[in-house]
Write a protein that holds these residues in place. Structure first.
Motif, PDB file in Angstrom:
ATOM      1  N   SER A 277       0.677  -1.139  -0.150  1.00  0.00           N
ATOM      2  CA  SER A 277       0.073  -0.158   0.444  1.00  0.00           C
ATOM      3  C   SER A 277       0.900   1.263   0.432  1.00  0.00           C
ATOM      4  O   SER A 277       2.645   1.519   0.780  1.00  0.00           O
ATOM      5  N   CYS A 278       0.447   2.628  -0.802  1.00  0.00           N
ATOM      6  CA  CYS A 278       1.196   3.974  -0.748  1.00  0.00           C
ATOM      7  C   CYS A 278       0.582   4.448  -0.132  1.00  0.00           C
ATOM      8  O   CYS A 278       0.434   5.624  -0.053  1.00  0.00           O
ATOM      9  N   MET A 279      -0.525   3.795   0.955  1.00  0.00           N
ATOM     10  CA  MET A 279      -1.033   5.378   1.459  1.00  0.00           C
ATOM     11  C   MET A 279      -0.778   6.173   2.639  1.00  0.00           C
ATOM     12  O   MET A 279      -0.780   7.118   2.793  1.00  0.00           O
ATOM     13  N   ASN A 280       0.836   5.871   3.050  1.00  0.00           N
ATOM     14  CA  ASN A 280       1.367   6.453   3.886  1.00  0.00           C
ATOM     15  C   ASN A 280       2.803   6.718   3.164  1.00  0.00           C
ATOM     16  O   ASN A 280       3.742   6.574   4.099  1.00  0.00           O
ATOM     17  N   ASP A 281       2.710   6.470   1.955  1.00  0.00           N
ATOM     18  CA  ASP A 281       4.269   7.215   1.556  1.00  0.00           C
ATOM     19  C   ASP A 281       4.108   8.760   1.400  1.00  0.00           C
ATOM     20  O   ASP A 281       2.749   9.051   1.841  1.00  0.00           O
ATOM     21  N   LYS A 282       5.279   9.296   1.617  1.00  0.00           N
ATOM     22  CA  LYS A 282       5.476  10.572   1.617  1.00  0.00           C
ATOM     23  C   LYS A 282       6.616  11.028   0.321  1.00  0.00           C
ATOM     24  O   LYS A 282       7.294  10.238   0.280  1.00  0.00           O
TER      25      LYS A 282
END
Length: 757
Positions: A277-282
């Motif tokens: 998942s890339c939801m928490n990527d910055k």
């Protein structure tokens, strides 16, 4: 062997249960404390049972039953053993501490002596063995006897009493309190030594310093006694040695090594069927690049900013410190100014009080000085404003006013002398009746009365009783009779006159004459009795207080001729001076000449000398020169040498001038001093080097005044030895001295000329 051990454990448990039923306190290593109401103070359950009259009988019955139950083989086995080891057998000894009533239970070998028992108990009670005394059945037991000789059987118990021969110094008290002694010291256990053979063993119980941990067991429901498992009371069973090492350090440690590894080729792997998942990527974007110069410049600005704040804080601290010091300095200056002002006001108040109510000779000198100052001012005004006959008339009127003022001062002087006469007589009698006083080795004041002191005190009390005016007729007659019996002890013309006057007053009082008409007669009696008191033959304590010696052979010693009144007087009537040994005129002639001519007041010079002595005594306890100077010498220094003014600001107020050291590190002397006002002294004394603080003309003027002081005081023999001589060239040939003339007003006083060096 295991079956036999289990049988022995079962038998021991059975015996313990039987003992628990008969005595709830002997319960397998633990003890239950009986209720407080059933337990005697200072003893436990075992001691209470031992004190009961049936305890010995029960033990005898139990021994008999035990012997009956044993088989014949056991009896045959034990009997020879008792004969051989009877002295090594033990017995239970219960010792009662008298008078406290505490009981100590000890397992003791019956073959040992009572002396060994005393030593054991002395070590337990921590008292000397010599003060212990043991008695059995009310009789004192000797130390050489043994328990076996006293009839004690093996494995039995006996009761003895022990007391102290010195109960005050060495009382008998148990080391542990009775409330902690809830378990017997000695118990008897039956142990099976062989098949069918049992033996009673006396076991002494040791009390550990801490509570034994509870590791399991059971509790009796009826008696609530807790029993521990055998594992908690016995040592663990030792495992047999198999010859194989089971425990080893090598099996319990591990050797660790660190080694870095690097892949030879960069590679990557790709995973399939794996969702991340890339939801928490910055999203990270690069910022501005900072060079080394910019970084160091930023650090430098930060350091400068920190230094500015730190230096600002230090500056504020320094400013606050300076403000506090300034406030402290201003407060000190204000306090000094207030103190000087109060001192000046006190001097003016004292001077005004001396003007209004003079009591001493110095006070009258102040009045005559004020009178002379007023006369001079009035005469100068008359001479400057009037001429001819008017001036003569004004001068005659001024002379008449001066005469009236002198008469008024004289009348007041006579009244003061009359009042001071009574004070002088009182002080003289107090000195004669005072006890001898001195300081003891411990610093306390010691007083001692001698027979002469007691005699003087009796005469003083009688003199005070005679001079009491408001007394009744009976008290007066009683006082007169006491005085008559006192003076009749010595027969002379003085005592006969006193007795005649007493008889005359008694006769007049009995005839009813009023007290007002007897005042002259009573005054004569008082005067004659005072003369009687001053006579050393009647009052030996007066011999040291009279100025004129009563022995005619001593009159020629220290007798001088007064040039004024032409009388031979004692040296105490002349004023000493540093310039001459004694003045040529007595004090009365000197005072009369001062009143008639110069009319000077030396009180201000006396204050200057008093302050100078106090300051020098505080700086140097061995100072001598200030105590050699007299008031006349200080007056010469102030008026002639220093011209009655301050050396700095030319202040002429004599009440505000003081002498201080010119060089602070040298002792005060007339050639090392300076006359300043009180406000200038503190600033001058703070200077380390006066030759750097002052200018050259001022220093030359001060050294010139020091030279004048040297010339004057070199003529005085007692002062010449303290002179610090200088070369002739430096002093401009000042060793050749001439007579010095001191001019005061219209008259001049010549000092004695000195010899030429």
């Amino acid at each position: 062997m295991s079956e036999r051990g289990e049988d022995e454990e079962q038998e021991v448990k059975a015996d313990e249960e039987d003992n628990t039923e008969t005595n709830p306190q002997a319960g397998g290593g633990t003890a239950e404390q009986p209720p407080e109401d059933d337990r005697e103070p200072g003893s436990d359950g075992e001691e209470a049972r031992a004190d009961s009259p049936s305890s010995d009988a029960l033990e005898t019955v139990e021994d008999a039953e035990t012997q009956a139950d044993l088989p014949d083989d056991a009896k045959q086995f034990r009997e020879p053993q008792r004969k051989e080891d009877v002295e090594n057998s033990t017995a239970t000894v219960k010792v009662v501490l008298v008078p406290e009533g505490h009981v100590m239970t000890v397992a003791f070998t019956i073959g040992l002596r009572i002396q060994e028992l005393k030593r054991h108990l002395a070590s337990e009670l921590r008292v000397p063995a010599e003060v212990l005394q043991i008695s059995l059945d009310g009789k004192v037991v000797e130390e050489q006897q043994s328990l076996m000789e006293l009839g004690v059987r093996p494995h039995s118990s006996t009761r003895m009493e022990m007391s102290s021969t010195d109960p005050t110094t060495h009382p008998l008290r148990p080391l542990r309190p009775p409330e902690h002694d809830n378990m017997p010291d000695v118990i008897t256990v039956r142990v099976q030594t062989d098949e069918g053979v049992f033996q009673e063993v006396v076991v002494e119980i040791e009390r550990p310093p801490q509570q034994k941990p509870f590791l399991g067991g059971y509790r009796h429901r009826l008696t609530e006694v807790e029993y521990h498992h055998a594992a908690a009371q016995t040592l663990p069973r030792k495992r047999p040695d198999r010859g194989v090492s089971i425990f080893s350090c090598s099996t319990q440690t591990v050797e660790l090594k660190s080694r870095a590894q690097q892949c030879p080729v960069d590679a990557f792997t790709q995973m399939t069927s794996c969702y991340i998942s890339c939801m928490n990527d910055k999203l990270v974007t690069p910022g501005n690049y900072i060079t080394a110069e910019e970084y160091h410049d930023k650090r430098l600005r930060a350091v400068i900013r920190l230094q500015s704040f730190a230096r600002g804080w230090l500056a504020r601290q320094a400013v606050d410190r300076l403000k506090r010091e300034r406030e402290r300095r201003l407060a000190w200056l204000d306090m000094q100014e207030r103190r000087r002002r109060e001192e000046k006001e006190e001097q003016l108040r004292d001077r005004r009080q001396r003007w209004m109510n003079p009591q001493r000779r110095e006070d009258f000198n102040l009045l005559y000085q004020a009178l002379e100052k007023w006369r001079c001012e009035e005469e100068q005004q008359i001479k400057s404003s009037l001429r001819g006959a008017e001036r003569k008339a004004a001068l005659c009127s001024l002379l008449e006013q001066e005469t009236q003022l002198i008469t008024a001062i004289g009348r007041h002087h006579i009244a003061v002398q009359h009042n001071n006469y009574d004070k002088a007589i009182t002080n003289l009698l107090d000195k004669s009746a005072a006890a001898h006083r001195w300081l003891g080795a411990d610093g306390r004041l010691i007083e001692m009365d001698s027979q002469h002191t007691i005699r003087a005190r009796e005469l003083q009390d009688l003199y005070n009783s005679i001079n009491l005016t408001p007394v009744s007729q009976e008290q007066r007659l009683h006082t007169l009779m006491t005085l008559k019996h006192t003076v009749k002890e010595h027969k002379c013309q003085l005592t006969q006159d006193i007795v005649d006057l007493i008889d005359r007053e008694v006769d007049l009082v009995t005839r009813g004459i009023k007290a007002a008409k007897l005042e002259g007669l009573r005054k004569r009696i008082s005067t004659l009795f005072l003369q009687y008191i001053k006579t050393p033959m009647f009052n030996p304590k007066m011999a040291k207080l009279l100025k004129v010696p009563q022995n005619p052979s001593q009159l020629k010693n220290n007798m001088l001729l007064c040039q004024g009144c032409q009388r031979y007087l004692h040296s105490t009537y002349f004023s000493p001076s540093a310039s001459t040994h004694l003045n040529s005129r007595c004090r009365d002639c000197t005072g009369l000449d001062n009143i008639a001519r110069s009319r000077n007041d030396n009180s201000c010079y006396k204050n200057i000398l008093r302050r100078l002595r106090a300051d020098e005594l505080r700086l140097n306890e061995e100072a001598k020169i200030p105590f050699l100077l007299q008031v006349e010498d200080v007056r010469y220094l102030v008026k002639v040498v220093w011209s009655s003014c301050s050396a700095l600001n030319a202040s002429s107020d004599l009440y505000n001038l003081v002498f201080v050291r010119w060089e602070r590190k040298r002792d005060w002397s007339p050639w090392n001093c300076i006359l300043l006002s009180k406000e200038e002294t503190s600033a001058h004394l703070e200077e380390e080097d006066v030759y750097k603080a002052y200018e050259a003309p001022f220093i030359c003027r001060i050294e010139h005044k020091h030279m004048l002081a040297r010339r004057h005081f070199r003529q005085i023999s007692v002062m010449a030895e303290y002179l610090d001589y200088q070369p002739d060239a430096a002093l401009d040939n000042q060793f050749v001295s001439k007579p010095i003339t001191m001019t005061t007003g219209k008259h001049a006083t010549d000092t004695t000329p000195s010899s030429t060096h």
